[in-house]
Motif scaffolding. Structure first.
Motif, PDB file in Angstrom:
ATOM      1  N   THR A 111       0.845  -1.165   0.228  1.00 24.96           N
ATOM      2  CA  THR A 111       0.132  -0.082   0.049  1.00 24.96           C
ATOM      3  C   THR A 111       0.758   1.117  -0.015  1.00 24.96           C
ATOM      4  O   THR A 111       1.940   1.043   0.290  1.00 24.96           O
ATOM      5  CB  THR A 111      -0.805   0.177   1.281  1.00 24.96           C
ATOM      6  N   ASP A 112       0.367   2.463  -0.562  1.00 26.86           N
ATOM      7  CA  ASP A 112       1.236   3.717  -0.543  1.00 26.86           C
ATOM      8  C   ASP A 112       0.090   4.673  -0.692  1.00 26.86           C
ATOM      9  O   ASP A 112      -1.159   4.529  -1.271  1.00 26.86           O
ATOM     10  CB  ASP A 112       1.853   3.491  -1.868  1.00 26.86           C
ATOM     11  N   SER A 113       0.551   5.892  -0.182  1.00 21.86           N
ATOM     12  CA  SER A 113      -0.296   7.064  -0.389  1.00 21.86           C
ATOM     13  C   SER A 113       0.750   8.352  -0.671  1.00 21.86           C
ATOM     14  O   SER A 113       2.084   8.124   0.029  1.00 21.86           O
ATOM     15  CB  SER A 113      -1.201   7.445   0.832  1.00 21.86           C
ATOM     16  N   ARG A 114       0.211   9.106  -1.522  1.00 17.84           N
ATOM     17  CA  ARG A 114       1.179  10.245  -1.604  1.00 17.84           C
ATOM     18  C   ARG A 114       0.441  11.451  -1.914  1.00 17.84           C
ATOM     19  O   ARG A 114      -0.784  11.499  -2.414  1.00 17.84           O
ATOM     20  CB  ARG A 114       2.241   9.839  -3.078  1.00 17.84           C
TER      21      ARG A 114
ATOM     22  N   ASP B 167      -7.741   1.059   4.615  1.00 15.41           N
ATOM     23  CA  ASP B 167      -7.968  -0.249   4.767  1.00 15.41           C
ATOM     24  C   ASP B 167      -8.444  -0.808   3.425  1.00 15.41           C
ATOM     25  O   ASP B 167      -8.143  -1.989   3.234  1.00 15.41           O
ATOM     26  CB  ASP B 167      -9.139  -0.101   5.889  1.00 15.41           C
ATOM     27  N   GLU B 168      -9.076   0.039   2.692  1.00 18.21           N
ATOM     28  CA  GLU B 168      -9.391  -0.813   1.337  1.00 18.21           C
ATOM     29  C   GLU B 168      -8.440  -1.172   0.545  1.00 18.21           C
ATOM     30  O   GLU B 168      -8.243  -1.946  -0.401  1.00 18.21           O
ATOM     31  CB  GLU B 168     -10.384   0.309   0.469  1.00 18.21           C
ATOM     32  N   ALA B 169      -7.460  -0.361   0.406  1.00 22.17           N
ATOM     33  CA  ALA B 169      -6.114  -0.409  -0.105  1.00 22.17           C
ATOM     34  C   ALA B 169      -5.423  -1.760   0.269  1.00 22.17           C
ATOM     35  O   ALA B 169      -4.790  -2.550  -0.432  1.00 22.17           O
ATOM     36  CB  ALA B 169      -5.185   0.811  -0.178  1.00 22.17           C
TER      37      ALA B 169
ATOM     38  N   GLU C 252      -3.365  10.610  -2.878  1.00 18.18           N
ATOM     39  CA  GLU C 252      -3.649   9.608  -3.801  1.00 18.18           C
ATOM     40  C   GLU C 252      -3.274   8.254  -2.881  1.00 18.18           C
ATOM     41  O   GLU C 252      -2.106   7.982  -2.476  1.00 18.18           O
ATOM     42  CB  GLU C 252      -2.821   9.599  -5.090  1.00 18.18           C
ATOM     43  N   VAL C 253      -4.435   7.535  -2.676  1.00 21.10           N
ATOM     44  CA  VAL C 253      -4.252   6.218  -2.007  1.00 21.10           C
ATOM     45  C   VAL C 253      -3.882   5.111  -3.027  1.00 21.10           C
ATOM     46  O   VAL C 253      -4.969   5.009  -3.769  1.00 21.10           O
ATOM     47  CB  VAL C 253      -5.330   5.906  -0.894  1.00 21.10           C
ATOM     48  N   CYS C 254      -3.174   4.340  -2.936  1.00 16.45           N
ATOM     49  CA  CYS C 254      -2.811   3.284  -4.183  1.00 16.45           C
ATOM     50  C   CYS C 254      -2.079   2.149  -3.362  1.00 16.45           C
ATOM     51  O   CYS C 254      -1.570   2.162  -2.440  1.00 16.45           O
ATOM     52  CB  CYS C 254      -1.914   3.881  -5.397  1.00 16.45           C
TER      53      CYS C 254
END
Length: 117
Positions: A52-55, A101-103, A63-65
Protein backbone atom coordinates in the motif's frame (compact mmCIF):
# COMPACT_ATOMS: atom_id res chain seq x y z
CA UNK A 1 25.76 -31.15 -75.38
CA UNK A 2 26.66 -27.72 -73.96
CA UNK A 3 23.00 -26.71 -74.04
CA UNK A 4 22.02 -29.76 -72.02
CA UNK A 5 24.68 -29.02 -69.38
CA UNK A 6 23.51 -25.39 -69.20
CA UNK A 7 19.86 -26.45 -68.74
CA UNK A 8 20.80 -28.96 -66.02
CA UNK A 9 22.87 -26.30 -64.28
CA UNK A 10 19.97 -23.82 -64.35
CA UNK A 11 17.53 -26.46 -63.07
CA UNK A 12 19.93 -27.37 -60.26
CA UNK A 13 20.27 -23.70 -59.26
CA UNK A 14 16.47 -23.31 -59.37
CA UNK A 15 16.03 -26.32 -57.05
CA UNK A 16 18.63 -24.95 -54.61
CA UNK A 17 16.98 -21.48 -54.69
CA UNK A 18 13.55 -23.04 -54.08
CA UNK A 19 14.89 -24.96 -51.07
CA UNK A 20 16.50 -21.81 -49.63
CA UNK A 21 13.33 -19.72 -50.12
CA UNK A 22 11.14 -22.42 -48.59
CA UNK A 23 13.40 -22.78 -45.55
CA UNK A 24 13.51 -18.99 -45.07
CA UNK A 25 9.71 -18.75 -45.17
CA UNK A 26 9.31 -21.71 -42.84
CA UNK A 27 11.73 -20.15 -40.34
CA UNK A 28 9.97 -16.77 -40.49
CA UNK A 29 6.56 -18.41 -39.92
CA UNK A 30 7.89 -20.37 -36.94
CA UNK A 31 9.47 -17.25 -35.49
CA UNK A 32 6.40 -15.07 -35.93
CA UNK A 33 5.13 -12.59 -38.47
CA UNK A 34 6.64 -9.56 -36.77
CA UNK A 35 10.33 -8.99 -37.39
CA UNK A 36 10.86 -7.86 -33.78
CA UNK A 37 8.15 -9.46 -31.62
CA UNK A 38 7.96 -8.09 -28.08
CA UNK A 39 7.68 -10.83 -25.50
CA UNK A 40 4.61 -10.81 -23.31
CA UNK A 41 5.25 -9.31 -19.91
CA UNK A 42 5.52 -12.15 -17.43
CA UNK A 43 5.35 -11.13 -13.80
CA UNK A 44 7.05 -14.32 -12.69
CA UNK A 45 10.23 -13.34 -14.56
CA UNK A 46 10.78 -10.56 -12.02
CA UNK A 47 9.37 -11.64 -8.65
CA UNK A 48 7.49 -8.80 -7.03
CA UNK A 49 5.16 -7.96 -4.16
CA UNK A 50 2.28 -5.49 -3.79
CA UNK A 51 2.33 -2.81 -1.04
CA UNK A 52 0.00 0.00 0.00
CA UNK A 53 1.11 3.56 -0.62
CA UNK A 54 -0.19 7.09 -0.30
CA UNK A 55 1.27 10.26 -1.71
CA UNK A 56 0.32 13.92 -1.67
CA UNK A 57 0.07 15.67 -5.02
CA UNK A 58 0.83 19.30 -5.80
CA UNK A 59 -2.85 20.17 -6.18
CA UNK A 60 -3.67 19.39 -2.54
CA UNK A 61 -4.95 15.83 -2.87
CA UNK A 62 -3.77 12.53 -1.45
CA UNK A 63 -3.63 9.52 -3.74
CA UNK A 64 -4.17 6.19 -2.01
CA UNK A 65 -2.76 3.40 -4.15
CA UNK A 66 -1.13 0.00 -4.26
CA UNK A 67 2.28 -0.47 -5.87
CA UNK A 68 3.99 -3.57 -7.25
CA UNK A 69 7.65 -3.55 -6.18
CA UNK A 70 10.27 -5.84 -7.69
CA UNK A 71 11.76 -7.95 -4.90
CA UNK A 72 15.37 -7.95 -6.11
CA UNK A 73 15.85 -4.28 -7.00
CA UNK A 74 13.09 -2.49 -5.07
CA UNK A 75 11.92 -0.71 -8.23
CA UNK A 76 8.23 0.21 -8.41
CA UNK A 77 6.96 -1.64 -11.50
CA UNK A 78 3.29 -0.69 -11.34
CA UNK A 79 1.09 1.78 -9.46
CA UNK A 80 -2.70 1.57 -9.18
CA UNK A 81 -4.43 4.62 -7.78
CA UNK A 82 -7.49 3.52 -5.85
CA UNK A 83 -8.77 6.82 -4.48
CA UNK A 84 -8.02 10.57 -4.43
CA UNK A 85 -8.81 12.43 -1.23
CA UNK A 86 -9.05 16.19 -0.72
CA UNK A 87 -6.61 17.21 2.00
CA UNK A 88 -8.78 20.21 2.99
CA UNK A 89 -11.92 18.12 3.56
CA UNK A 90 -13.32 18.04 7.09
CA UNK A 91 -13.47 14.25 7.29
CA UNK A 92 -10.02 13.73 5.76
CA UNK A 93 -8.72 11.61 8.65
CA UNK A 94 -11.53 9.08 8.61
CA UNK A 95 -11.63 9.03 4.79
CA UNK A 96 -7.89 8.33 4.74
CA UNK A 97 -8.26 5.50 7.27
CA UNK A 98 -11.09 3.95 5.24
CA UNK A 99 -9.19 4.32 1.97
CA UNK A 100 -6.03 2.76 3.46
CA UNK A 101 -8.07 -0.17 4.80
CA UNK A 102 -9.53 -0.71 1.33
CA UNK A 103 -6.06 -0.42 -0.21
CA UNK A 104 -4.74 -3.01 2.24
CA UNK A 105 -7.53 -5.42 1.26
CA UNK A 106 -6.83 -4.82 -2.44
CA UNK A 107 -3.10 -5.39 -1.83
CA UNK A 108 -3.76 -8.74 -0.14
CA UNK A 109 -5.94 -9.89 -3.06
CA UNK A 110 -3.33 -8.72 -5.57
CA UNK A 111 -0.57 -10.65 -3.76
CA UNK A 112 -2.68 -13.81 -3.70
CA UNK A 113 -3.31 -13.49 -7.43
CA UNK A 114 0.35 -12.72 -8.08
CA UNK A 115 1.56 -15.85 -6.32
CA UNK A 116 -1.15 -18.17 -7.64
CA UNK A 117 0.14 -20.54 -10.33
Amino acid sequence: MAVRVLIELLLGLAVIAAILIASYRYASVRQGTSPNPRPELDVSMAPSTWFTDSRTTEDGFTEVCIVRVENRTGVVRERRILRRLDNAAGDYGTALDTAMDEAYAAMRVANVNLNRR
